[in-house]
Design an enzyme around this catalytic site. Structure first.
Site, PDB file in Angstrom:
ATOM      1  CB  SER A  86      -0.907   0.019   1.234  1.00  0.00           C
ATOM      2  OG  SER A  86      -1.637  -1.185   1.323  1.00  0.00           O
TER       3      SER A  86
HETATM    4  N1  SAH Z   1      -0.435  -5.205   3.829  1.00  0.00           N
HETATM    5  C1  SAH Z   1       0.275  -5.506   2.596  1.00  0.00           C
HETATM    6  C2  SAH Z   1      -0.502  -5.067   1.379  1.00  0.00           C
HETATM    7  C3  SAH Z   1      -1.180  -6.215   0.853  1.00  0.00           C
HETATM    8  S1  SAH Z   1      -2.072  -6.167  -0.633  1.00  0.00           S
HETATM    9  C4  SAH Z   1       1.660  -4.925   2.604  1.00  0.00           C
HETATM   10  O1  SAH Z   1       2.026  -4.222   3.553  1.00  0.00           O
HETATM   11  O2  SAH Z   1       2.416  -5.206   1.662  1.00  0.00           O
HETATM   12  C5  SAH Z   1      -3.389  -7.227  -0.109  1.00  0.00           C
HETATM   13  C6  SAH Z   1      -3.016  -8.642   0.211  1.00  0.00           C
HETATM   14  O3  SAH Z   1      -4.202  -9.281   0.678  1.00  0.00           O
HETATM   15  C7  SAH Z   1      -2.531  -9.462  -0.975  1.00  0.00           C
HETATM   16  O4  SAH Z   1      -1.290 -10.026  -0.666  1.00  0.00           O
HETATM   17  C8  SAH Z   1      -3.596 -10.540  -1.141  1.00  0.00           C
HETATM   18  O5  SAH Z   1      -3.096 -11.785  -1.561  1.00  0.00           O
HETATM   19  C9  SAH Z   1      -4.165 -10.627   0.264  1.00  0.00           C
HETATM   20  N2  SAH Z   1      -5.519 -11.167   0.389  1.00  0.00           N
HETATM   21  C10 SAH Z   1      -6.594 -10.979  -0.413  1.00  0.00           C
HETATM   22  N3  SAH Z   1      -7.661 -11.642   0.087  1.00  0.00           N
HETATM   23  C11 SAH Z   1      -7.241 -12.253   1.230  1.00  0.00           C
HETATM   24  C12 SAH Z   1      -7.875 -13.086   2.199  1.00  0.00           C
HETATM   25  N4  SAH Z   1      -9.160 -13.434   2.114  1.00  0.00           N
HETATM   26  N5  SAH Z   1      -7.138 -13.518   3.243  1.00  0.00           N
HETATM   27  C13 SAH Z   1      -5.829 -13.187   3.367  1.00  0.00           C
HETATM   28  N6  SAH Z   1      -5.184 -12.420   2.485  1.00  0.00           N
HETATM   29  C14 SAH Z   1      -5.874 -11.950   1.429  1.00  0.00           C
END
Ligand code: SAH
Length: 222
Positions: free
Chosen positions: A69
């Site tokens: 993000s």
């Molecule tokens: N917090 C992260 C940003 C992640 S982007 C950082 O600091 O880099 C969102 C993430 O959520 C992705 O890696 C995606 O695979 C994950 N995601 C999407 N749906 C999900 C779910 N139901 N449970 C766990 N992770 C999920």
């Protein structure tokens, strides 16, 4: 060695500038949070060929079509949780592990949950290499929360949900806070929920945002 030191110093300068120009200037005031964002090597959480853009004012693509993000969004969501240092936090969507690293320095313990095993593994390795011992990364559908370690004082969801996932509310401690992007289609509204001791909940919205979808039983189905 000289080149490595020079690079490290350059990253510190970029981080200082990031905090000043992207975060403080937009109204984030929490001193502990600002310090942690100054100290945490965000470039260590992006793919090697993206390191140059690690401190830009935007989300950065990571593996598997996901993103780390935007720095300001990490700061805003974290500030909304109002952490003081004693909390157990659930971080949904580990991705690169950067958000988990920020939370781990502001709370007692972080459980971070990711549905894509390779991302979870890379993030866990990275966090261990940086010396974090209070983050547990689990592979599962975070739209259903992680009841094994509930209740949580704070829950942060870094993926867009169609509605507030009910299991997450159920796993909040009384007085706990949940921050989650909610909305259909490509954009969401950043939504903060606090459960009150009498069981009622207070919901506030904090403007539009754009996240990758939360895919799971209590999120999008695909
Ligand atoms: N917090 C992260 C940003 C992640 S982007 C950082 O600091 O880099 C969102 C993430 O959520 C992705 O890696 C995606 O695979 C994950 N995601 C999407 N749906 C999900 C779910 N139901 N449970 C766990 N992770 C999920």
């Amino acid at each position: 060695m000289a080149a490595k030191e020079a690079g490290t110093i350059a990253y510190e300068v970029l981080r200082d500038r990031m905090v000043q120009e992207q975060i403080e200037s937009r109204g984030i005031r929490d001193r502990r949070l600002l310090k942690v964002m100054r100290d945490t090597p965000r470039h260590a959480f992006v793919p090697d060929d993206r390191r140059d853009s690690a401190y830009w004012d935007m989300p950065v693509p990571i593996e598997h079509g996901q993103t780390i993000s935007q720095p300001y969004m990490v700061a805003l969501m974290t500030e909304l949780l109002r952490l003081t240092g004693d909390e157990t936090v659930l971080d949904v969507g580990t991705g690169s592990g950067y958000q988990a690293a920020i939370l781990a320095q502001l709370a007692r313990r972080v459980v971070s949950i990711e549905r894509i095993p390779e991302l979870a593994r890379t993030a866990a390795e990275r966090l261990a290499a940086l010396g974090f011992t209070n983050v547990e990364v689990v592979v599962a559908d975070g739209s259903a929360g992680w009841p094994e370690s509930a209740p949580y004082h704070a829950i942060l969801v870094a993926a867009g949900a169609p509605d507030i996932p009910e299991p997450l509310i159920a796993q909040l401690a009384p007085g706990g806070r949940l921050v989650v992007p909610v909305g259909s289609g490509g954009t969401q509204v950043l939504t903060a929920v606090q459960t009150l001791p009498d069981g009622t909940r207070m919901t506030e919205t904090h403007g539009p945002c754009v996240f990758v979808p939360l895919i799971g039983e209590h999120g999008w189905k695909h």
